[in-house]
Design an enzyme around this catalytic site. Structure first.
Site, PDB file in Angstrom:
ATOM      1  N   THR A  82      44.813  51.095  36.038  1.00  0.00           N
ATOM      2  CA  THR A  82      46.757  51.268  36.678  1.00  0.00           C
ATOM      3  C   THR A  82      47.517  51.594  35.731  1.00  0.00           C
ATOM      4  OG1 THR A  82      45.912  49.829  38.415  1.00  0.00           O
ATOM      5  CG2 THR A  82      48.252  50.112  38.225  1.00  0.00           C
TER       6      THR A  82
ATOM      7  N   SER B 194      38.834  51.821  35.983  1.00  0.00           N
ATOM      8  CA  SER B 194      38.053  50.563  35.075  1.00  0.00           C
ATOM      9  C   SER B 194      37.160  50.416  35.985  1.00  0.00           C
ATOM     10  CB  SER B 194      38.516  49.517  34.402  1.00  0.00           C
ATOM     11  OG  SER B 194      38.765  48.557  35.437  1.00  0.00           O
TER      12      SER B 194
ATOM     13  N   THR C 127      42.319  46.849  35.157  1.00  0.00           N
ATOM     14  CA  THR C 127      42.469  45.192  35.074  1.00  0.00           C
ATOM     15  C   THR C 127      41.402  44.865  35.869  1.00  0.00           C
ATOM     16  OG1 THR C 127      44.014  45.459  37.059  1.00  0.00           O
ATOM     17  CG2 THR C 127      45.217  45.068  35.743  1.00  0.00           C
ATOM     18  N   ASP C 128      40.321  46.145  36.989  1.00  0.00           N
ATOM     19  CA  ASP C 128      39.649  45.497  37.324  1.00  0.00           C
ATOM     20  C   ASP C 128      38.206  44.680  37.334  1.00  0.00           C
ATOM     21  OD1 ASP C 128      41.328  46.081  39.705  1.00  0.00           O
ATOM     22  OD2 ASP C 128      39.978  47.489  40.008  1.00  0.00           O
TER      23      ASP C 128
HETATM   24  N1  ASP Z   1      42.051  49.910  40.200  1.00  0.00           N
HETATM   25  C1  ASP Z   1      42.256  49.760  38.605  1.00  0.00           C
HETATM   26  C2  ASP Z   1      41.832  49.943  37.629  1.00  0.00           C
HETATM   27  O1  ASP Z   1      41.349  48.250  37.886  1.00  0.00           O
HETATM   28  C3  ASP Z   1      43.659  48.122  38.795  1.00  0.00           C
HETATM   29  C4  ASP Z   1      44.299  47.866  37.756  1.00  0.00           C
HETATM   30  O2  ASP Z   1      44.389  48.523  36.106  1.00  0.00           O
HETATM   31  O3  ASP Z   1      45.383  46.931  37.849  1.00  0.00           O
HETATM   32  O4  ASP Z   1      41.332  50.655  36.785  1.00  0.00           O
END
Ligand code: ASP
Length: 337
Positions: free
Chosen positions: A12, A54, A85-86
């Site tokens: 993100t 991710s 973050t995922d």
């Molecule tokens: N879908 C995103 C990822 O993990 C979520 C994030 O980065 O907060 O790439």
């Protein structure tokens, strides 16, 4: 001047709006331009390694990332990795096992909203990651919301809030407050040993979260699919059903066939003790490994890593039982303030 390598893998923080929804599209140079003020006084090198959500980061990417870090680790004082973050907790844990003894700080960070968003948490998280990377304290860490978490102890616990990550059952490695970066000396290793790259991961694993009514047949199905390791998130402090649907017997059978089975708790905090209840004790006699307060992310990646390094189930069980990096162990109190 501290030399810091910024590697972007996407997520993100590096995303912008596309016709198909939010997707990684910003290059590391775009990201660094947004945080120019923060990097003054550092010698920054930038690299775009992947541009992935991710959810698409898998053991192949872990292996490549680990190899990249291993090969260039003497050229930098620290490395910051921008990551979605995922699955960040999985990557942080996988890198911790693959790069044991790493001699420099390797810090993963990301954000809940894109760095393009004016209310983004991205800038603050990059600042924390940068300062931890420059700290000289070796290890793999996650930097988020002004806290630094050991790579094997991080878990994403919130989908929207800026405090998305917690250090599970373990003190934070550091925090950022008006005193700057405050390191918890009881958590952070003083020096790395000597890093040996061990970046093979097996995907022949299965993560099973128990629910009332689950069929014991799932274990033989796993064995038939050539699954070599199963991690079970059992109930509470340690319980599995043994009436009507006898999981213990089904587990015993696959363990005898050579499957490595590890058991922990579905509860995030305070860990397991399978000796407490009859519903837990029986399974310990089947040759399973108890993971105590390891996070699921750490338990699964450790199993994938151990299966990637060794063939013998007995050796893998021994490795799973060994506390390699502080991934399991007693809670220690430290005021995070
Ligand atoms: N879908 C995103 C990822 O993990 C979520 C994030 O980065 O907060 O790439």
């Amino acid at each position: 001047m501290k030399r810091i390598l910024f590697i972007s893998t996407g997520g993100t923080l590096a995303s912008s709006h596309s016709a198909h929804g939010l997707a990684p599209g910003l290059r590391i140079s775009d990201i660094l331009k947004k945080i120019e003020g923060l990097t003054e006084g550092f010698e920054i090198t930038e690299e775009d390694l992947f541009m992935l959500d991710s959810s698409n980061i898998q053991p192949e990417e872990w292996a490549e990332l680990a190899k990249k870090i291993y090969r260039c680790r003497w050229d930098y004082d620290g490395i910051v990795i921008i990551h979605g973050t995922d699955t960040m907790a999985y990557t942080a844990s996988a890198l911790s096992f693959a790069l044991q003894g790493i001699e420099i700080p390797v810090v993963l960070t990301g954000s809940q909203v894109s760095i393009e968003n004016p209310i983004a948490d991205a800038t603050e998280n990059c600042r924390a990651a940068l300062h931890m990377a420059a700290s000289g304290l070796p290890g793999v860490y996650v930097a988020f919301n002004r806290k630094i978490i050991m790579g094997t102890r991080a878990s994403k616990v919130r989908t929207r809030s800026f405090d998305a990550f917690e250090s599970i059952d373990y003190p934070y490695a550091a925090k950022i407050n008006s005193n700057g970066l405050v390191i918890n000396p009881s958590v952070v290793p003083r020096s790395g040993s000597q890093c040996i790259l061990q970046n093979s991961f097996s995907t022949d694993v299965f993560l099973l979260k128990l629910f009332p009514g689950i069929s014991p047949a799932i274990f033989q199905q796993c064995a038939d699919m050539k699954i070599r390791g199963i991690y079970i998130e059992a109930f509470g402090i340690g319980g599995l059903p043994f009436i009507r649907r006898n999981l213990t017997e089904a587990i015993r059978e696959v363990v005898e066939q050579g499957t490595v089975v590890a058991v922990g708790s579905q509860c995030l905090y305070e860990g397991s003790d399978f000796t407490v209840y009859e519903a837990g004790r029986q399974v310990l006699d089947c040759g399973v490994v108890e993971t105590f307060n390891m996070t699921s992310e750490a338990a699964v990646t450790k199993m994938m890593w151990a299966l990637g390094q060794y063939d013998e189930p007995e050796t893998i069980r021994k490795v799973m039982k060994t506390n390699l990096l502080g991934e399991m162990g007693k809670t220690m109190d430290w005021d995070i303030g």
